[in-house]
Design an enzyme around this catalytic site. Structure first.
Site, short mmCIF file in Angstrom:
data_model
loop_
_atom_site.label_atom_id
_atom_site.label_comp_id
_atom_site.label_asym_id
_atom_site.label_seq_id
_atom_site.Cartn_x
_atom_site.Cartn_y
_atom_site.Cartn_z
N ARG A 1 0.78 -1.19 0.49
CA ARG A 1 0.35 -0.19 -0.51
C ARG A 1 0.77 1.29 0.45
O ARG A 1 0.28 2.11 0.56
CB ARG A 1 -1.00 0.09 1.07
CG ARG A 1 -1.96 -1.16 1.14
CD ARG A 1 -2.68 -1.45 0.20
NE ARG A 1 -3.58 -2.36 0.20
CZ ARG A 1 -2.79 -3.25 -0.62
NH1 ARG A 1 -2.08 -3.44 -1.25
NH2 ARG A 1 -4.26 -4.30 -0.20
N SER B 1 -11.11 -1.06 3.30
CA SER B 1 -10.48 -0.98 5.02
C SER B 1 -9.86 0.13 5.33
O SER B 1 -9.63 0.96 4.74
CB SER B 1 -9.17 -2.31 4.96
OG SER B 1 -10.23 -3.66 3.70
N GLU C 1 -4.99 3.57 6.25
CA GLU C 1 -4.83 3.50 4.80
C GLU C 1 -5.57 4.36 4.45
O GLU C 1 -4.97 5.05 3.41
CB GLU C 1 -5.58 2.13 4.40
CG GLU C 1 -5.05 1.82 3.11
CD GLU C 1 -5.58 0.40 2.66
OE1 GLU C 1 -6.09 -0.23 1.79
OE2 GLU C 1 -5.17 -0.64 3.49
#
Length: 298
Positions: free
Chosen positions: A172, A221, A291
């Site tokens: 990520r 998420s 995130e």
């Protein structure tokens, strides 16, 4: 003189003033953008970037807004939404997509053409540009796995083709593209049986529907996966499933998601994120790292 009056007349047809960002983000909340631009080509994107630098304005790039929480106070300057800058092209086994193309559309297209390598990204609700910027992934596959190169506007305004080997990428995150605007991406895919790829895609979409709260607005998420663990497991183990702040809720279906279940403000979602972080840290000693990207003042 107001800087908005100095915008080129030729570009004003792609501008929306005081645009509600709930219409451009998957959380379906947040304040308004002072100016929202919907460019359709590279020249318009470059003009908007240069204009913003000239006038010292905040300049942001958004795809589908599927990983962003916009403050209730809104956004100053120019917010550039690339959803009208979209399109796919196939050259042999190389699949190219403009930044504003839906990632899932690129996946669907590749499976129909019998080209594998990105099929596990099925159902990710973001754009191809956003997927490159954060190396989006799911089910053991990441955007950079089969990535060949991507085209970007560099911070100094140069349009450049950047190969995979020129950047550092990981879970990520991608280093070396800070301040860049992703324009397009090219994947080098592998010939596979189209029907098998389609079945794999269908299976992933079904798993998403079963496990994720797709019936509510969310941004996927919320937290990155902690080392050797899962954010959802930690949140659940701390008894936080179903926790609410205002109209925001830790999903009952998947504790890794925060949903806008009842007209949540951005502050509701932000305060719930912070509450989850604090409680998980207190109970487990693990600091969950978001995130999602926060835009504006909170």
């Amino acid at each position: 003189m107001d800087w908005k009056e100095n915008l080129d007349e030729k570009i004003k047809n792609i501008l929306i003033f005081d645009a509600p960002m709930r219409d451009y983000t998957t959380y379906k909340t947040g304040g308004s953008a002072q100016v929202l631009a919907l460019p359709e080509n590279e020249d318009q994107i470059l003009y908007l970037k240069t204009f913003s630098q000239q006038y010292g304005l905040a300049f942001r790039i958004i795809g589908f807004g599927s990983n962003i929480l916009v403050s209730d106070l809104g956004l100053n300057g120019i917010t550039c939404c690339l959803k009208n800058y979209a399109g796919l092209a196939l050259n042999g086994k190389d699949l190219s997509a403009k930044a504003g193309t839906a990632l899932d559309e690129a996946v669907r297209f590749s499976t129909e053409k019998g080209l594998g390598g990105i099929e596990c990204l099925s159902g990710i609700p973001g754009s191809c540009g956003g997927a490159v910027f954060m190396n989006a992934g799911a089910f053991g596959q990441e955007t950079f796995d089969c990535l060949k190169s991507f085209k970007a506007i560099t911070p100094n305004g140069e349009i450049k083709e950047i190969s995979k080997s020129e950047v550092q990428y990981g879970y990520r995150k991608v280093k070396g593209i800070e301040g860049c605007i992703i324009l397009s991406v090219t994947w080098e895919l592998t010939e596979k049986n189209s029907e098998e790829l389609k079945q794999s895609r269908l299976s992933i979409l079904e798993r998403r529907a079963q496990k994720q709260p797709l019936e509510y607005p969310s941004a996927g998420s919320v937290f990155k996966r902690p080392q050797n663990d899962y954010a959802s497991r930690l949140i659940d183990s701390c008894g936080l499933r179903g926790l609410t702040v205002g109209g925001a809720q830790v999903s009952q279906k998947h504790a890794g998601f925060i949903i806008n279940y009842d007209k949540a403000s951005a502050s509701d979602i932000y305060n719930l994120i912070r509450k989850v972080q604090e409680e998980v840290y207190t109970q487990t000693g693990v600091r969950l790292e978001p995130e999602q990207i926060l835009w504006g003042k909170f």
